[in-house]
Design an enzyme around this catalytic site. Structure first.
Site, short mmCIF file in Angstrom:
data_model
loop_
_atom_site.label_atom_id
_atom_site.label_comp_id
_atom_site.label_asym_id
_atom_site.label_seq_id
_atom_site.Cartn_x
_atom_site.Cartn_y
_atom_site.Cartn_z
N GLY A 104 18.34 -13.88 -7.44
CA GLY A 104 19.53 -13.85 -8.29
C GLY A 104 20.79 -14.26 -7.55
N ARG A 138 -4.81 -7.71 3.38
CA ARG A 138 -4.27 -6.50 2.76
C ARG A 138 -5.19 -5.88 1.71
NH1 ARG A 138 2.12 -8.17 1.87
NH2 ARG A 138 2.66 -8.06 4.07
#
Lengths: 637, 253
Positions: free
Chosen positions: A45, A330
């Site tokens: 953003g 992971r």
């Protein structure tokens, strides 16, 4: 319905150049006629807001924190990938592209990922120019480290605070524009609805979190850069304020939500210590370079870890994945920890933890060397647990960390609603079913600095309709709905707190739709969530006023959205009858317990369309077509 | 009472809004686990207040891992509480003992007005950055990242300053409510790097002017700011800020 990705034709490596050559532009004098509403001030953003303002657009930027500098991108530790090949170790744009596609278990869109790898190099240049203090070598050039899922060293970093430094770079660029008056910043302001006019995204309804005032903002386009939905699980490594509200409200207005079941569980977090716990803290993946993961061989072994002899320990990652050992990816490391704990071998309070043991490394290298490498992490561990990890093994357990799913976007990063753009973790496009370490920062900044500024011009150059007046009936209706909902939340006066509901929802979603999922569990969750949601709306207790700072009210609105969103998450997980990346369905695994994809039936993006609370959403499919990459089964044995 | 839990008495600053006067209110915090963070302890108190129909205590917080800079709180008179180099969210209850009385206040400084209870308005910091805390480079056209070698010692020193999380503890701890350490951290970070040189004078003059305009006091070299700084940003950056400011002022004449 089949979705159109709008990826340009032609060879993969030329698609983005071709797009830029052929796209339409907006001339400088006309840019100032366009107003862009950007929600969220994290990497995506803030970088988008700064860059669009530099180009001459009028920008309004909104964030719920007290300053744009506090967005959760700030918490990223490890680093940012870029295909610079500064190490001379064989890296290239193609290799970064391929690692990302493979890491995502072949569930990401080829064209977007290649573009991401292409612009990765520009990100580093831009950040250096801004004064981001990346780590350097004695010769003065930029340093790199290695990360999981890659055989090259391409991760740029700033100590253990890379996210902070990149965000401050973007924040400073944004601040410069605020100072120049080209961006109007609205901190402590939360978006509560998206406004469509004639089917196009033309505005938002927001609440000023200090005064409680509800107001509308109209614009020529709306950009959502509002992060992920990991807090649906209640406990996660996300910040307290992270929420699904902005994207979920857009979904309710017609935007498609893609692949919500792709959630990432990080294997090395500090375990839960009790019911009071409000969040989980990540311990950097780098610890697995020197730490060995183990559990006792027999359930109920209550001896202290240092009293358990080697022969009574199971170093299960080394046993199951001899070639990757403790550095297994992971998703695999997380599931193995869960399996050990499910078998009653877990350690610490509640039996949900495994040891990460540095004693061998300390014997081999000395305590000073370990302190030099990981001192800050050991300190953080001690601050939180009160235990000294030089003397006894750390206890770790997997935790929700990142969400790959998000609003569906095409190659322009525009959703199926014209004028609604979605950036960063809030969209679904680049990480497939599993994100590699150090790629989230890359994507956020790529979207904001180098992709949206091009694609939004292309959009503006071909749209007729201009910024509407907020007097339009659509705005008034949306405002009334928002106000009615707030009034309703404050009027229930039930017996349970918002936190209490959130905790129950989170536990349910974690148990049934967490690290491993199955048909029966997901169906159970889908049966229980509506009942919990119903109870929420009858029995929640939110005190205070609508016209004042009211953190409980803010939270209530977000949890109310999680109550609906959780159903979508479980439904997507139920429908995807395969295992891929972070989505592990117990029914679909290989003989040795690895994720088994089903490319024949599930090589598509699942983009769900809203059809009313409690109604089954509509499934739209975007087929994943790989023009250059050959799909393979991942192996880390 | 086991050794893993404790009972505490809290004296918490309650203030309805910016316009009204505040006061301390006492609360009992019972069965608090030593493993809780300070904010989780406040969560527990708030759950009980809500159950009793009393307005929960408002406080700022977000990441709860010591990096976003949103949490604040002056605890027993010390910004971020008793532990050094630690934000309130990373302060755990094992730093307290059963029976303790703990006073909890918002940051006290005129440029940080109270919004509600323990929540203050720190937007003055943003405005200081907006007048010059950046390098004016627009997106695109940046030279290759390795085109500009920077000595490792300079990059490391810049990073020491750049770590500032903008929490405002320095201001809260200072008897003059000075923001010198905050300003010095940004001026130092960018001033130590070649990228920051072209705007070095302009930056320091504008940021100091804005700091004054916001009503922050001056530095009298007490050092409370560095003592409470969660990132341990040192006094040497303030000396550096003073030197930069002096040089820039002379050159501007």
């Amino acid at each position: 319905m089949t979705l159109e990705s709008n990826v340009p034709s032609g060879p993969l490596a030329h698609k983005w150049s071709k797009y830029k050559q052929e796209q339409k532009l907006v001339n400088p004098a006309n840019k100032r006629k366009f107003e862009v509403l950007i929600v969220g001030s994290g990497l995506a953003g803030a970088s988008a807001a700064a860059t669009l303002a530099e180009l001459g657009y009028n920008v309004k930027c909104f964030c719920f924190q007290d300053s744009p500098r506090r967005a959760h991108s700030i918490a990223a530790q490890g680093g940012i990938n870029a295909a610079k090949n500064y190490r001379n170790d064989g890296d290239s744009i193609y290799r970064l592209f391929y690692d990302t596609i493979k890491g995502g278990d072949f569930r990401a869109r080829e064209g977007n990922v290649h573009r991401l790898a292409e612009v990765s190099v520009n990100i580093i240049d831009q950040c250096v120019a801004q004064g981001v203090p990346f780590a350097r070598e004695y010769g003065g050039l930029l340093d790199n480290r290695s990360f999981g899922g890659a055989q090259v060293s391409r991760t740029f970093y700033a100590r253990g605070q890379t996210g902070q430094q990149l965000l401050l770079g973007a924040y400073q660029a944004l601040s410069r524009q605020i100072g120049l008056g080209t961006v109007k910043m609205y901190p402590r302001t939360e978006m509560l609805d998206l406004v469509l006019i004639n089917g196009e995204a033309k505005g938002i309804v927001v609440r000023d979190l200090i005064t409680g005032a509800i107001s509308s903002h109209g614009g020529d386009a709306v950009v959502l850069a509002t992060g992920g939905y990991g807090n649906v699980f209640y406990l996660s490594t996300n910040a307290q304020g992270c929420n699904v509200t902005a994207t979920y409200r857009a979904y309710k207005k017609g935007a498609y939500f893609a692949n919500p079941c792709y959630t990432q569980i990080h294997p090395t977090c500090i375990p839960v210590s009790g019911d009071h716990q409000s969040k989980l803290t990540l311990m950097s993946e780098s610890l697995r370079n020197d730490g060995r993961v183990w559990v006792p061989k027999t359930a109920g072994d209550t001896r202290l870890p240092q009293d358990i002899p080697e022969g009574d320990r199971d170093y299960y990652l080394e046993r199951k994945y001899p070639s990757y050992g403790n550095l297994a990816p992971r998703d695999i490391a997380s599931r193995a920890a869960k399996e050990a704990c499910d078998n009653g071998l877990g350690v610490g309070p509640g039996g949900r933890g495994v040891y990460l043991d540095f004693s061998d490394a300390i014997k081999r290298l000395g305590e000073d060397k370990i302190r030099e490498r990981y001192g800050n992490l050991f300190e953080m561990y001690e601050r939180i647990t009160g235990e000294n990890a030089y003397q006894r093994p750390m206890r770790i357990y997997p935790a929700v960390h990142y969400t790959m799913g998000g609003l569906w976007v095409d190659y322009n990063l525009m959703s199926n609603i014209p004028g609604l753009f979605v950036l960063g973790e809030a969209n679904f496009s680049d990480h497939g079913a599993n994100r590699l370490g150090a790629s989230a920062l890359m994507q956020g900044l790529a979207d904001g600095y180098f992709v949206l500024p091009y694609t939004i011009a292309n959009h503006f150059a071909s749209t007729k309709q201009h910024k509407p007046s907020t007097d339009a009936a659509e705005f008034k209706e949306a405002e009334q709905e928002v106000e009615a909902r707030i009034k309703k939340l404050l009027s229930i006066n039930g017996k349970r707190t918002v936190n209490d509901f959130h905790r129950e929802l989170g536990k349910l979603v974690w148990d049934k739709c967490g690290m491993a999922r199955n048909d029966a569990g997901l169906k159970e969750a889908l049966a229980r969530i509506p009942a919990l949601r119903e109870e929420f709306w009858e029995n929640v207790n939110v005190l205070g006023d609508a016209e004042a700072l009211n953190p409980a009210l803010e939270r209530a609105g977000r949890v109310a959205d999680f109550m609906e969103f959780a159903e979508l998450l479980c439904l997507d997980a139920l429908h995807r009858k395969e295992s891929c990346g972070g989505h592990f369905r117990e029914e679909y695994q290989t003989e040795d317990g690895e994720a088994q994809r089903n490319d024949e039936e599930f090589s598509y993006v699942a983009a769900w369309g809203y059809s009313g609370v409690g109604n089954a959403p509509v499934l739209n499919k975007e087929p994943l077509v790989y023009e250059e990459v050959h799909m393979t089964q991942r192996s880390y044995k | 009472m086991s050794e893993t839990t404790m009972n505490l008495t809290l004296r918490v600053w309650r203030q309805k809004n910016a316009q009204s006067a505040g006061t301390f209110v006492e609360y009992e915090a019972k069965n608090i686990s030593v493993d809780m963070s300070f904010l989780e302890m406040l969560d527990v108190v708030n759950e009980e207040l809500t159950a009793r129909g009393e307005d929960p205590i408002a406080f700022d917080h977000d990441c709860r891992e010591g990096i976003c800079g949103m949490c604040s709180l002056t605890i027993n008179g010390k910004a971020h509480g008793p532990l050094e180099a630690t934000t309130t969210c990373q302060l755990h209850m094992r730093s307290f003992k059963n029976g303790d009385a703990i006073t909890v206040e918002p940051w006290r400084a005129k440029p940080f007005p109270v919004i509600k209870d323990l929540v203050t308005d720190r937007s003055a910091f943003d405005r200081i950055i907006q007048v010059g805390g950046f390098v004016s480079v627009s997106t695109g056209g940046a030279p290759d990242g390795n085109a500009l070698p920077i000595p490792k010692t300079d990059a490391d020193a810049a990073m020491d300053a750049a770590q500032c999380i903008g929490c405002g503890a320095c201001v809260a701890a200072c008897k003059n409510a000075s923001a010198m350490l905050f300003v010095a951290a940004k001026v130092g970070h960018l001033g130590l790097l070649p990228q920051g040189q072209t705007e070095r004078d302009r930056r320091v003059l504008h940021m100091v002017a804005q700091m004054d305009e916001e009503g922050f006091g001056n530095c009298t070299n007490i050092g409370s700011c560095s003592a409470v700084c969660p990132k341990e940003i040192g006094q040497d950056f303030i000396s550096r800020l003073n030197r930069d400011f002096l040089k820039a002022s002379l050159r501007a004449k």
